[in-house]
Design a protein around this motif. Structure first.
Motif, short mmCIF file in Angstrom:
data_model
loop_
_atom_site.label_atom_id
_atom_site.label_comp_id
_atom_site.label_asym_id
_atom_site.label_seq_id
_atom_site.Cartn_x
_atom_site.Cartn_y
_atom_site.Cartn_z
N ASP A 70 7.15 11.08 -1.79
CA ASP A 70 5.76 11.36 -1.72
C ASP A 70 4.95 12.90 -2.53
OD1 ASP A 70 2.94 11.14 -0.61
OD2 ASP A 70 3.30 12.67 0.94
N THR A 92 0.91 -1.12 -0.05
CA THR A 92 -0.02 0.00 -0.04
C THR A 92 0.77 1.54 0.18
OG1 THR A 92 -0.19 0.03 2.46
CG2 THR A 92 -1.93 -1.23 1.21
N THR A 93 0.21 2.22 -0.25
CA THR A 93 1.21 3.55 -0.15
C THR A 93 1.65 3.91 0.91
OG1 THR A 93 -0.22 4.52 -2.18
CG2 THR A 93 0.98 6.07 -0.64
N PRO A 94 1.00 3.76 2.21
CA PRO A 94 1.64 4.10 3.30
C PRO A 94 2.66 3.02 3.79
CG PRO A 94 -0.86 4.11 3.90
CD PRO A 94 -0.53 3.89 2.45
N LEU A 96 5.74 4.52 1.57
CA LEU A 96 6.35 5.48 2.16
C LEU A 96 7.21 5.25 3.38
CD1 LEU A 96 3.72 8.17 1.43
CD2 LEU A 96 5.77 7.91 0.39
N SER A 97 6.65 4.16 4.24
CA SER A 97 7.24 3.72 5.48
C SER A 97 8.65 3.25 4.96
CB SER A 97 6.50 2.74 6.14
OG SER A 97 6.59 1.58 5.53
N ARG A 135 11.61 10.62 1.94
CA ARG A 135 10.31 10.23 1.78
C ARG A 135 9.56 11.51 1.41
NH1 ARG A 135 9.49 8.50 7.32
NH2 ARG A 135 10.72 6.75 6.70
#
Length: 227
Positions: A76, A59-61, A64-65, A72
Motif C-alpha cells: 500500500d 479495484t485497489t481494495p 490489497l485484500s 499488505r
C-alpha cells in the motif's frame, strides 16, 4: 478486461521489445486509474490472482485484500508513493490468490501525468509471477540485503525489475548482475542502476536498447568517451 483493452505504452513497450524467446516467468500488464481506483489487467494478471480473465472487476481494495497480511502495508505504501510522485518503482510481495494459494509477485511500473494539470493520473507496468523461482524468504532476504536510502533502493529496484523481465530471471539473480558489473568496473551499484533505468526511460531515449546492448553495458558500464 483482457490484454487487448490495455493500451500500449512507449516506455513499457521498450521492455517488451527487449524480451527474447524461451522460458520465462508469467508476465502480465496492468493499468491503474487513480481517479476511480479501478485496474485494467491483462489475462495473465487475472490468472496470477486465481481468476479467469474478466471474471471480476479489479479495484485497489480487491488488490490489497489479496496481498499477504505481512506485505499488505508495504505494498500500500509503495502504491501511495508512486501515485504521489509518478516515479518508477519495483516491489516483490506475496499474495493469496482466489484459490487460497500463496504466490510471490514482482511488480514494476511508473506513473503517467495529466499534461494540463501535472498530476499523476495513472500507474502502469508489469506483474511478474516469480513464485516458482523466488519464495517469500528470498524476497525478504533480498530486501534486507540492500542497505541504502529510499532513493538508492528505488532506482536499484527498478533496474532489477528491468533485468528480471529482459532476462527472465528472479529478483536476487538480477541484483547479482548489477553487483558483478559493479565489481568489475569499480562503479557503485546505484550509479549502474541509474544509467540502466535511463537507457529505457530517459527523456532523450528514442532507440530501443536490445538485450545485446544491455549485456555490453553491464560488461563495461564506464562512461564512453568520444574519440
Amino acid at each position: 478486461m483482457t490484454s487487448a483493452q490495455i493500451p500500449g505504452d512507449v516506455s513499457l513497450g521498450k521492455i517488451e521489445q527487449a524480451l527474447d524467446g524461451g522460458d520465462r516467468p508469467p508476465v502480465g500488464r496492468y493499468r491503474l486509474d487513480l481517479a476511480t481506483g479501478e485496474w485494467a489487467w491483462s489475462d495473465e494478471v487475472y490468472r496470477m490472482h486465481g481468476f479467469e480473465p474478466g471474471e471480476i472487476v479489479p479495484t485497489t481494495p480487491l488488490m490489497l485484500s489479496h496481498k499477504h497480511p505481512d506485505d499488505r502495508g508495504r505494498v500500500d505504501g509503495v502504491l501511495r508513493r508512486a501515485a504521489e510522485t509518478g516515479q518508477t518503482f519495483s516491489s516483490v510481495h506475496r499474495i493469496l490468490d482466489a484459490k487460497g494459494n500463496t504466490r510471490t509477485l514482482a511488480v514494476t511500473g511508473q506513473g503517467r501525468r495529466d499534461p494540463a494539470t501535472g498530476r499523476v493520473t495513472e500507474l502502469f507496468g508489469y506483474f511478474i509471477d516469480v513464485t516458482d523461482s523466488h519464495r517469500a524468504a528470498a524476497a525478504r532476504d533480498a530486501t534486507a540485503s540492500i542497505k541504502a536510502s529510499d532513493e538508492r533502493r528505488a532506482v536499484i529496484e527498478q533496474a532489477k525489475g528491468v533485468l528480471m523481465v529482459v532476462y527472465a530471471i528472479e529478483d536476487t539473480a538480477a541484483f547479482d548482475l548489477l553487483r558483478e558489473s559493479s565489481n568489475r568496473s569499480n562503479i557503485a551499484v546505484r550509479d549502474i542502476a541509474t544509467t540502466l533505468v535511463n537507457l529505457f526511460f530517459g527523456p532523450e531515449v528514442t532507440d530501443v536498447p536490445t538485450r545485446e546492448a544491455i549485456e555490453k553495458f553491464l560488461a563495461d558500464p564506464r562512461p564512453q568517451v568520444d574519440a
